[in-house]
Design a protein around this motif. Structure first.
Motif, mmCIF file in Angstrom:
data_model
loop_
_atom_site.group_PDB
_atom_site.id
_atom_site.type_symbol
_atom_site.label_atom_id
_atom_site.label_comp_id
_atom_site.label_asym_id
_atom_site.label_seq_id
_atom_site.Cartn_x
_atom_site.Cartn_y
_atom_site.Cartn_z
ATOM 1 N N LEU A 33 -7.321 -0.600 6.495
ATOM 2 C CA LEU A 33 -7.611 -0.763 5.065
ATOM 3 C C LEU A 33 -7.491 0.538 4.285
ATOM 4 N N ASP A 34 -7.799 1.654 4.909
ATOM 5 C CA ASP A 34 -7.690 2.918 4.194
ATOM 6 C C ASP A 34 -6.241 3.316 3.936
ATOM 7 N N ARG A 35 -5.287 2.614 4.542
ATOM 8 C CA ARG A 35 -3.868 2.917 4.341
ATOM 9 C C ARG A 35 -3.201 2.004 3.319
ATOM 10 N N VAL A 36 -3.957 1.060 2.763
ATOM 11 C CA VAL A 36 -3.407 0.121 1.783
ATOM 12 C C VAL A 36 -2.698 0.838 0.632
ATOM 13 N N PRO A 37 -3.225 1.935 0.094
ATOM 14 C CA PRO A 37 -2.521 2.607 -1.013
ATOM 15 C C PRO A 37 -1.123 3.113 -0.660
ATOM 16 N N GLU A 38 -0.807 3.212 0.624
ATOM 17 C CA GLU A 38 0.513 3.677 1.042
ATOM 18 C C GLU A 38 1.581 2.590 0.933
ATOM 19 N N ILE A 39 1.180 1.343 0.759
ATOM 20 C CA ILE A 39 2.140 0.235 0.682
ATOM 21 C C ILE A 39 2.839 0.269 -0.663
#
Length: 92
Positions: A33-39
């Motif tokens: 979830l902490d990587r969602v902004p990378e999408i």
């Protein structure tokens, strides 16, 4: 789409298993979830009311399936597949 890929599948045992997991426990196991902004690619969020879904900035309006959980393209195909087809056709 899952039916096309996997054929007919009831999944009763899996549905019971997923339904037995408390949402807070499930959320703790979702470390991505902490990587969602990378999408950055086009995305369509397909949450069910029986699961926890992350907001995805820039994604299309979520399609919420009443009573659904994970794997909605199988369990709620009539409801979500038209949205998946629309997304794919728009970017083909």
């Amino acid at each position: 789409m899952a039916t096309i890929r996997f054929g007919a599948f009831e999944g009763g045992e899996w549905k019971q298993c997923w339904a037995s997991v408390a949402p807070d426990q499930l959320a703790q196991s979702m470390t991505a979830l902490d990587r969602v902004p990378e999408i950055t690619c086009p995305a369509l969020v397909l949450p069910g009311t029986a699961e926890l879904a992350a907001a995805l900035p820039g994604a299309e309006e979520p399609v919420v399936a009443e009573g659904g959980a994970h794997f909605l393209s199988y369990t709620h195909a009539d409801e979500v597949n038209p949205h998946l087809v629309r997304l794919l056709r728009a970017r083909a």
